[in-house]
Write an enzyme that holds these catalytic residues in place. Structure first.
Site, mmCIF file in Angstrom:
data_model
loop_
_atom_site.group_PDB
_atom_site.id
_atom_site.type_symbol
_atom_site.label_atom_id
_atom_site.label_comp_id
_atom_site.label_asym_id
_atom_site.label_seq_id
_atom_site.Cartn_x
_atom_site.Cartn_y
_atom_site.Cartn_z
ATOM 1 N N SER A 46 0.814 -1.212 0.000
ATOM 2 C CA SER A 46 0.000 0.000 0.000
ATOM 3 C C SER A 46 0.852 1.267 0.000
ATOM 4 O O SER A 46 0.364 2.344 -0.343
ATOM 5 C CB SER A 46 -0.936 0.012 1.205
ATOM 6 O OG SER A 46 -0.194 -0.057 2.415
ATOM 7 N N HIS A 47 2.132 1.154 0.392
ATOM 8 C CA HIS A 47 3.021 2.315 0.406
ATOM 9 C C HIS A 47 4.138 2.198 -0.628
ATOM 10 O O HIS A 47 5.087 2.990 -0.605
ATOM 11 C CB HIS A 47 3.652 2.480 1.801
ATOM 12 C CG HIS A 47 2.699 2.977 2.839
ATOM 13 N ND1 HIS A 47 1.703 2.186 3.357
ATOM 14 C CD2 HIS A 47 2.578 4.185 3.441
ATOM 15 C CE1 HIS A 47 1.024 2.887 4.259
ATOM 16 N NE2 HIS A 47 1.529 4.096 4.320
ATOM 17 N N LEU A 123 6.104 4.934 8.207
ATOM 18 C CA LEU A 123 6.682 5.644 9.351
ATOM 19 C C LEU A 123 7.679 4.774 10.106
ATOM 20 O O LEU A 123 8.705 5.259 10.585
ATOM 21 C CB LEU A 123 5.563 6.106 10.291
ATOM 22 C CG LEU A 123 5.973 6.997 11.459
ATOM 23 C CD1 LEU A 123 6.551 8.316 10.956
ATOM 24 C CD2 LEU A 123 4.780 7.260 12.375
ATOM 25 N N THR A 159 -5.469 9.418 10.199
ATOM 26 C CA THR A 159 -5.203 8.102 10.784
ATOM 27 C C THR A 159 -3.967 8.142 11.683
ATOM 28 O O THR A 159 -3.768 7.245 12.496
ATOM 29 C CB THR A 159 -5.016 7.050 9.689
ATOM 30 O OG1 THR A 159 -4.011 7.489 8.770
ATOM 31 C CG2 THR A 159 -6.316 6.832 8.935
ATOM 32 N N GLU A 188 -4.994 0.974 3.225
ATOM 33 C CA GLU A 188 -5.563 -0.350 3.006
ATOM 34 C C GLU A 188 -6.962 -0.259 2.404
ATOM 35 O O GLU A 188 -7.358 -1.087 1.578
ATOM 36 C CB GLU A 188 -5.606 -1.134 4.323
ATOM 37 C CG GLU A 188 -4.239 -1.496 4.873
ATOM 38 C CD GLU A 188 -3.477 -2.448 3.960
ATOM 39 O OE1 GLU A 188 -4.121 -3.246 3.243
ATOM 40 O OE2 GLU A 188 -2.235 -2.392 3.953
ATOM 41 N N LEU A 303 7.486 -10.772 17.955
ATOM 42 C CA LEU A 303 7.772 -9.370 18.241
ATOM 43 C C LEU A 303 7.170 -8.479 17.162
ATOM 44 O O LEU A 303 7.093 -8.874 15.986
ATOM 45 C CB LEU A 303 9.285 -9.140 18.298
ATOM 46 C CG LEU A 303 10.019 -9.729 19.494
ATOM 47 C CD1 LEU A 303 11.520 -9.598 19.286
ATOM 48 C CD2 LEU A 303 9.604 -9.028 20.785
ATOM 49 N N ARG A 308 7.382 -8.182 8.964
ATOM 50 C CA ARG A 308 8.098 -7.405 7.941
ATOM 51 C C ARG A 308 9.482 -8.003 7.693
ATOM 52 O O ARG A 308 9.944 -8.068 6.550
ATOM 53 C CB ARG A 308 8.239 -5.950 8.375
ATOM 54 C CG ARG A 308 6.939 -5.182 8.425
ATOM 55 C CD ARG A 308 7.193 -3.714 8.754
ATOM 56 N NE ARG A 308 5.950 -2.993 8.935
ATOM 57 C CZ ARG A 308 5.875 -1.690 9.175
ATOM 58 N NH1 ARG A 308 6.985 -0.976 9.241
ATOM 59 N NH2 ARG A 308 4.703 -1.096 9.322
#
Length: 333
Positions: A46-47, A123, A159, A188, A303, A308
């Protein structure tokens, strides 16, 4: 749907070329192309490339200044201020980074505020960058209003995500928390709308304040805060740091991150960096090791940021399957 498999190098090159065609100078296009690569590398589609046609549109219509030159000042020893000059956020962040991290090491704590900025992408990548330098990073960014307060239906704040990353003592991040104040990131819903798919229950309200699973109706309405009033409170915290403290536009006054309407959004970012050595010394790493192990030792637990990292290891080897329809949109941008 046909698709092509692209390497991360090809993705970065594709983004750089599209941004340059749309009018971005190399100093503006380069950091954004790099951020696009990192988003695709971590499976955050999405980014990634999906946003490149939007970036190009905003360069052409003047919502982003392709020749912007960020201005950096340091009004206090631990305070770095960056005027992004309505360019992309990433070059402004890069411009202030050396002074920001140097101040954190010297003072123990430092902050960097960006104003007249734009969407800063993922971010968590900025927080992770601080962790890779051995600093605890806490980052905030505000966005155009899209989330109504609990009990209301008119958007007041965006958001508004925050991100926290902690160093692992070996040049990496032990964990990365990156979450928006809304039940789901707006990107999203944009992705679902583009693909003609429904959204999940509890994600958004329509323009009348009614729950909806229609992505287009959600985009015309408002996002729902995560955890009700608690999520809205977290979003207000981000708005205070990223907009009020930086002098950037409130989400109420920022133009959308999608579409050509309005001038530059003029949103902001606020980054905090803490050097653990200035406070707990070696005890910090001992505590974080124990805390992390108490999570990973439990079957099924992971974690924050672990997914990712798993995507990263796979995609760096396999590349990214990019729909031909998206490649065509980028070529036409």
């Amino acid at each position: 749907m046909t698709a092509r498999n692209l390497s991360l190098d090809s993705i970065e090159e594709l983004a750089q070329e599209a941004l340059a065609r749309a009018g971005a100078a190399p100093a503006q296009a380069g950091p954004v192309a790099r951020a696009t690569r990192l988003a695709e590398r971590d499976g955050i589609r999405s980014h990634g490339l999906m946003y490149v046609p939007v970036y190009a549109e905003h360069l052409r219509c003047g919502k982003v200044m392709g020749d912007a030159e960020p201005e950096v000042s340091q009004p206090r020893p631990g305070a770095v201020r960056v005027d992004a000059a309505h360019g992309f956020a990433h070059p402004g962040i890069d411009a202030g980074w050396p002074a920001f991290t140097a101040a954190a090491r010297k003072q123990g704590v430092a902050a960097m505020a960006l104003t007249r900025s734009y969407n800063c992408g993922v971010l968590g990548h900025h927080a992770e960058r601080l962790a890779e330098e051995g600093l605890v990073g806490l980052c905030f960014t505000n966005a155009p209003a899209s989330m109504a307060p609990t009990g209301g239906h008119r958007p007041v704040i965006g958001t508004n995500p925050f991100a926290l990353a902690v160093p692992d003592g070996a040049g990496g991040a032990r964990l990365v928390i990156d979450q928006s104040a809304s039940a789901i990131a707006k990107s999203e819903i944009v992705l679902r709308a583009r693909q003609g798919e429904k959204i999940e229950p509890g994600w958004a309200l329509d323009a009348l304040g009614n729950p909806t699973e229609d992505a287009e109706a959600a985009l015309a309405g408002s996002m729902r805060p995560a955890g009700g009033q608690k999520g809205f409170g977290a979003g207000l915290m981000v708005e205070i740091f990223a907009a009020a403290l930086t002098g950037a536009n409130l989400g109420l006054d920022a133009s959308p991150f999608s579409g050509p309407q309005g001038g530059p959004p003029g949103t902001g970012q606020f980054f905090l960096a803490v050097d653990p050595a200035a406070f707990a010394g070696e005890a910090f790493d001992v505590a974080m090791t124990r805390l992390a192990q108490s999570i990973t030792a439990q079957e099924g637990a992971r974690l924050p940021g672990a997914r990712r990292a798993t995507n990263r290891a796979r995609i760096e080897t396999e590349g990214v399957s990019v729909p031909q329809e998206l490649l065509d949109r980028i070529a036409a941008a």
